[in-house]
Write a protein that holds these residues in place. Structure first.
Motif, PDB file in Angstrom:
ATOM      1  N   UNK A   1     -34.333 -16.456  -3.672  1.00  0.00           N
ATOM      2  CA  UNK A   1     -33.253 -15.679  -3.076  1.00  0.00           C
ATOM      3  C   UNK A   1     -32.878 -16.078  -1.781  1.00  0.00           C
ATOM      4  N   UNK A   2     -31.627 -15.578  -1.235  1.00  0.00           N
ATOM      5  CA  UNK A   2     -31.247 -16.297   0.210  1.00  0.00           C
ATOM      6  C   UNK A   2     -31.912 -15.970   1.286  1.00  0.00           C
ATOM      7  N   UNK A   3     -32.274 -16.912   2.223  1.00  0.00           N
ATOM      8  CA  UNK A   3     -32.790 -16.822   3.335  1.00  0.00           C
ATOM      9  C   UNK A   3     -31.863 -15.766   4.049  1.00  0.00           C
ATOM     10  N   UNK A   4     -32.680 -15.068   5.300  1.00  0.00           N
ATOM     11  CA  UNK A   4     -32.111 -14.207   6.042  1.00  0.00           C
ATOM     12  C   UNK A   4     -32.182 -14.621   7.761  1.00  0.00           C
ATOM     13  N   UNK A   5     -31.163 -14.618   8.389  1.00  0.00           N
ATOM     14  CA  UNK A   5     -31.171 -15.069   9.989  1.00  0.00           C
ATOM     15  C   UNK A   5     -30.726 -14.075  10.886  1.00  0.00           C
ATOM     16  N   UNK A   6     -31.399 -14.590  12.116  1.00  0.00           N
ATOM     17  CA  UNK A   6     -30.877 -13.718  13.357  1.00  0.00           C
ATOM     18  C   UNK A   6     -30.900 -14.680  14.604  1.00  0.00           C
ATOM     19  N   UNK A   7     -29.988 -14.484  15.295  1.00  0.00           N
ATOM     20  CA  UNK A   7     -29.614 -15.227  16.604  1.00  0.00           C
ATOM     21  C   UNK A   7     -30.773 -14.609  17.655  1.00  0.00           C
ATOM     22  N   UNK A   8     -31.592 -15.418  18.260  1.00  0.00           N
ATOM     23  CA  UNK A   8     -32.025 -14.951  19.457  1.00  0.00           C
ATOM     24  C   UNK A   8     -31.237 -14.545  20.768  1.00  0.00           C
ATOM     25  N   UNK A   9     -31.268 -13.280  21.234  1.00  0.00           N
ATOM     26  CA  UNK A   9     -30.349 -13.264  22.340  1.00  0.00           C
ATOM     27  C   UNK A   9     -31.273 -13.499  23.696  1.00  0.00           C
ATOM     28  N   UNK A  10     -30.646 -13.414  24.798  1.00  0.00           N
ATOM     29  CA  UNK A  10     -31.286 -13.861  26.294  1.00  0.00           C
ATOM     30  C   UNK A  10     -32.453 -13.093  26.472  1.00  0.00           C
TER      31      UNK A  10
ATOM     32  N   UNK B   1     -34.656 -12.199  24.297  1.00  0.00           N
ATOM     33  CA  UNK B   1     -35.739 -12.452  23.224  1.00  0.00           C
ATOM     34  C   UNK B   1     -35.477 -11.470  22.025  1.00  0.00           C
ATOM     35  N   UNK B   2     -34.659 -10.451  21.945  1.00  0.00           N
ATOM     36  CA  UNK B   2     -34.577  -9.912  20.836  1.00  0.00           C
ATOM     37  C   UNK B   2     -33.779 -10.422  19.717  1.00  0.00           C
ATOM     38  N   UNK B   3     -33.925  -9.896  18.449  1.00  0.00           N
ATOM     39  CA  UNK B   3     -33.186 -10.651  17.516  1.00  0.00           C
ATOM     40  C   UNK B   3     -33.045  -9.485  16.151  1.00  0.00           C
ATOM     41  N   UNK B   4     -32.051  -9.580  15.407  1.00  0.00           N
ATOM     42  CA  UNK B   4     -31.707  -8.751  14.348  1.00  0.00           C
ATOM     43  C   UNK B   4     -31.287  -9.535  13.334  1.00  0.00           C
ATOM     44  N   UNK B   5     -31.886  -9.301  11.821  1.00  0.00           N
ATOM     45  CA  UNK B   5     -31.758 -10.206  10.891  1.00  0.00           C
ATOM     46  C   UNK B   5     -30.616  -9.479  10.051  1.00  0.00           C
ATOM     47  N   UNK B   6     -29.900 -10.736   9.538  1.00  0.00           N
ATOM     48  CA  UNK B   6     -28.857 -10.554   8.573  1.00  0.00           C
ATOM     49  C   UNK B   6     -28.893 -11.604   7.537  1.00  0.00           C
ATOM     50  N   UNK B   7     -28.330 -11.079   6.397  1.00  0.00           N
ATOM     51  CA  UNK B   7     -28.303 -11.762   5.181  1.00  0.00           C
ATOM     52  C   UNK B   7     -26.768 -11.948   5.092  1.00  0.00           C
ATOM     53  N   UNK B   8     -26.180 -13.262   5.452  1.00  0.00           N
ATOM     54  CA  UNK B   8     -24.800 -13.483   5.268  1.00  0.00           C
ATOM     55  C   UNK B   8     -24.254 -12.721   6.391  1.00  0.00           C
ATOM     56  N   UNK B   9     -23.276 -12.030   6.063  1.00  0.00           N
ATOM     57  CA  UNK B   9     -22.541 -11.048   7.183  1.00  0.00           C
ATOM     58  C   UNK B   9     -22.989  -9.767   7.179  1.00  0.00           C
ATOM     59  N   UNK B  10     -24.050  -9.323   6.339  1.00  0.00           N
ATOM     60  CA  UNK B  10     -24.410  -8.084   6.323  1.00  0.00           C
ATOM     61  C   UNK B  10     -25.902  -7.930   7.025  1.00  0.00           C
ATOM     62  N   UNK B  11     -25.986  -6.865   7.721  1.00  0.00           N
ATOM     63  CA  UNK B  11     -27.226  -6.422   8.418  1.00  0.00           C
ATOM     64  C   UNK B  11     -28.135  -6.362   7.227  1.00  0.00           C
TER      65      UNK B  11
END
Length: 161
Positions: free
Chosen positions: A58-67, A69-79
């Motif tokens: 399946x696809x990997x899911x990603x999140x950007x770490x904000x200043x 330290x928090x992050x929110x995971x998305x798969x493609x453009x969808x949360x």
């Protein structure tokens, strides 16, 4: 004269379908959501990327770490992401500083902050089960290597003759 509208079977079905859409909401295609805070030795990472790599295909899911330290995971453009087992990787770098001698070029990437045992899915010790619904997963990284850590071998470059 009776001006009462006639309700047909088709009208009833349309109203039921519309009502069920309103009741269930317009959620995304994934059944799970992950957010959290990424820290290294107790301090929030100021920037970087968190990747959730599924154990099953399946696809990997990603999140950007904000200043903070928090992050929110998305798969493609969808949360969100599918529930299941994941290996998590974290890559964080120091801030890029522009080099005045290379005007017009992109700045060089900052030095990597995260230890190598968190940066690849082959070596990461961060394993999590993502449950249905909302998941709060804090990633508490340390500079101390895991007891069984063996650094990957460096590849030798072939000399061209």
């Amino acid at each position: 004269m009776n001006a009462r509208p006639k309700i047909t079977k088709q009208t009833t079905l349309i109203l039921l379908a519309a009502g069920s859409l309103v009741w269930t909401g317009c959620g995304g295609p994934y059944d799970s959501y992950v957010s959290g805070v990424a820290t290294l030795d107790g301090s929030p990472l100021p920037r970087g990327t968190v990747s959730y790599n599924p154990a099953r295909p399946g696809p990997a899911s990603y999140g950007v770490i904000r200043s903070d330290g928090s992050y929110l995971i998305k798969t493609g453009r969808e949360e969100g992401l599918p529930s299941g087992e994941y290996t998590v990787t974290v890559v964080a770098k120091e801030e890029s500083i522009p080099d005045d001698s290379n005007r017009g070029l992109s700045p060089k990437a900052g030095k990597t902050i995260t230890p190598p045992w968190y940066r690849s899915k082959q070596h990461s010790t961060l394993k999590f089960t993502v449950e249905f619904g909302s998941n709060d997963i804090d990633l508490e990284l340390t500079s101390e290597p895991p007891p069984d850590w063996n650094p990957p071998r460096k590849r030798r470059r072939r000399s061209s003759r």
